[in-house]
Motif scaffolding. Structure first.
Motif, PDB file in Angstrom:
ATOM      1  N   PRO A   1       0.882  -1.015   0.048  1.00 15.28           N
ATOM      2  CA  PRO A   1       0.278   0.117   0.200  1.00 15.28           C
ATOM      3  C   PRO A   1       0.914   1.026  -0.089  1.00 15.28           C
ATOM      4  O   PRO A   1       1.838   1.513   0.267  1.00 15.28           O
ATOM      5  CB  PRO A   1      -1.052  -0.357   1.364  1.00 15.28           C
ATOM      6  N   ALA A   2       0.435   1.978  -0.521  1.00 14.24           N
ATOM      7  CA  ALA A   2       1.269   3.576  -1.041  1.00 14.24           C
ATOM      8  C   ALA A   2       1.095   4.046   0.274  1.00 14.24           C
ATOM      9  O   ALA A   2       1.429   5.655   1.270  1.00 14.24           O
ATOM     10  CB  ALA A   2       0.090   4.260  -2.127  1.00 14.24           C
ATOM     11  N   GLY A   3      -0.038   4.387   0.649  1.00 14.08           N
ATOM     12  CA  GLY A   3       0.064   4.638   2.825  1.00 14.08           C
ATOM     13  C   GLY A   3       0.704   4.744   3.874  1.00 14.08           C
ATOM     14  O   GLY A   3       1.392   3.403   3.829  1.00 14.08           O
ATOM     15  N   ARG A   4       0.745   5.118   4.869  1.00 12.14           N
ATOM     16  CA  ARG A   4       2.301   5.227   6.200  1.00 12.14           C
ATOM     17  C   ARG A   4       1.757   4.508   6.770  1.00 12.14           C
ATOM     18  O   ARG A   4       2.311   4.379   7.294  1.00 12.14           O
ATOM     19  CB  ARG A   4       2.444   6.826   5.731  1.00 12.14           C
ATOM     20  N   HIS A   5       0.497   4.677   7.041  1.00 12.58           N
ATOM     21  CA  HIS A   5      -0.502   3.504   7.901  1.00 12.58           C
ATOM     22  C   HIS A   5      -0.204   2.722   8.335  1.00 12.58           C
ATOM     23  O   HIS A   5      -0.884   1.705   6.707  1.00 12.58           O
ATOM     24  CB  HIS A   5      -1.892   4.470   8.367  1.00 12.58           C
ATOM     25  N   ASP A   6      -1.388   1.546   9.263  1.00 10.58           N
ATOM     26  CA  ASP A   6      -1.439   0.297   9.282  1.00 10.58           C
ATOM     27  C   ASP A   6      -2.685   0.085   8.344  1.00 10.58           C
ATOM     28  O   ASP A   6      -2.992   0.731   9.033  1.00 10.58           O
ATOM     29  CB  ASP A   6      -1.101  -0.235  10.514  1.00 10.58           C
ATOM     30  N   PRO A   7      -2.464  -1.381   7.571  1.00 11.10           N
ATOM     31  CA  PRO A   7      -3.847  -1.318   7.215  1.00 11.10           C
ATOM     32  C   PRO A   7      -5.213  -1.824   8.171  1.00 11.10           C
ATOM     33  O   PRO A   7      -5.921  -1.505   7.902  1.00 11.10           O
ATOM     34  CB  PRO A   7      -3.496  -1.871   5.543  1.00 11.10           C
ATOM     35  N   PHE A   8      -4.022  -2.225   9.274  1.00 18.15           N
ATOM     36  CA  PHE A   8      -5.112  -3.257   9.538  1.00 18.15           C
ATOM     37  C   PHE A   8      -5.160  -2.755  11.061  1.00 18.15           C
ATOM     38  O   PHE A   8      -5.410  -3.688  12.067  1.00 18.15           O
ATOM     39  CB  PHE A   8      -4.429  -4.647   9.570  1.00 18.15           C
ATOM     40  N   GLY A   9      -5.235  -1.472  10.907  1.00 14.15           N
ATOM     41  CA  GLY A   9      -4.852  -1.000  12.969  1.00 14.15           C
ATOM     42  C   GLY A   9      -6.251  -0.324  13.390  1.00 14.15           C
ATOM     43  O   GLY A   9      -5.989   0.878  14.209  1.00 14.15           O
TER      44      GLY A   9
END
Length: 298
Positions: free
Chosen positions: A200-208
């Motif tokens: 993923p391009a985003g900087r956050h945990d996708p599953f958080g």
């Protein structure tokens, strides 16, 4: 890059919205009404007090496919490919659980045709579909505010990718039969990064954030969803895997938002979501951390 979003706000609205992310070659209208003309999931969530946003992903539904922007698309799907799988799986028996399918609204002989009419082209790879939705992610969250992502099928990987962009703006995820598990080899690409086709391009945990996966009794997605849930548990994520038959909802296939008991499925989702949002910490980036570097168009 553009996408189409329609939204609805109840008179006494909660402070968290719901955003529907459709799958494959589908479109947001799948959540507005069923193929036999009943109100769709959007109406159930509105009655529960949620502002609702319905996304037509880039190139789908009311967001027309533009090859110069999105690249090549696959041909439109055929009856031979989709109708047996989604409308009449018990008749065709393509997988062991198909014999249990009993919820398609077959009292309306035109329901299958209406479903087929809603299906359009899609990207030639899962990675391309993911990149398309990532491109509109920041503008989408500026519109939705803090939201719950309700994804379906091939919209599942798009939902995880959006969560990586949205971070704390994503309060929870309800993934309805999401496509993918680590290492899955799909005709449109391999799941090389967990539950996504590419990192993923985003900087956050996708599953958080709290996650629930829903799976129908008669679907071919049962093993895939079980492996996805196991992957999330191994990461220490807050995840529940809901098998509909364990909640008294029998005979559902992959298009459960279109089926005869769609209202009962929505009621289960809302009750689960109420529990997911109840803790004071809801909306914070919990779980196993993995840092990563009116109708409108967005």
């Amino acid at each position: 890059m553009n996408a189409y979003v329609s939204w609805f706000r109840p008179a006494r609205a909660r402070d968290v919205s719901v955003t529907f992310v459709h799958g494959g070659g589908g479109q947001g209208s799948e959540f507005l009404s069923t193929p036999d003309g009943r109100p769709g999931w959007v109406h159930a969530f509105l009655r529960a007090g949620f502002p609702v946003f319905v996304l037509d992903r880039p190139g789908h539904g009311r967001s027309h496919w533009r090859e110069e922007v999105l690249g090549a698309a696959l041909p439109p799907p055929s009856y031979e490919a989709l109708h047996p799988r989604f409308v009449e799986p018990a008749r065709h028996g393509g997988w062991p659980e198909a014999a249990r399918h009993a919820q398609w609204p077959d009292h309306d002989p035109e329901a299958g045709d209406r479903f087929m009419a809603s299906q359009g082209v899609m990207a030639t790879t899962l990675a391309a579909a993911q990149r398309h939705v990532e491109a509109i992610g920041p503008d989408l969250f500026a519109l939705t505010g803090r939201t719950v992502l309700v994804s379906h099928s091939a919209g599942g990987p798009c939902g995880w990718a959006l969560a990586a962009i949205g971070g704390d703006a994503v309060a929870a995820i309800l993934a309805v039969e999401p496509l993918g598990h680590p290492g899955l080899r799909h005709p449109l690409g391999t799941f090389a990064d967990g539950l996504c086709a590419e990192t993923p391009a985003g900087r956050h945990d996708p599953f958080g954030r709290p996650i629930a996966i829903l799976t129908g009794e008669a679907s071919w997605m049962r093993a895939t969803n079980a492996r996805a849930a196991a992957f999330l548990r191994e990461r220490g994520c807050d995840v529940a895997h809901l098998l509909l038959e364990e909640h008294g909802l029998r005979g559902n296939g992959h298009m459960m938002m279109s089926e005869k008991n769609s209202d009962a499925v929505a009621a289960l989702m809302i009750s689960v979501l109420d529990r997911m949002l109840r803790p004071a910490s809801a909306g914070s980036s919990g779980g196993n951390k993995r840092a990563r570097s009116p109708d409108t168009e967005t």
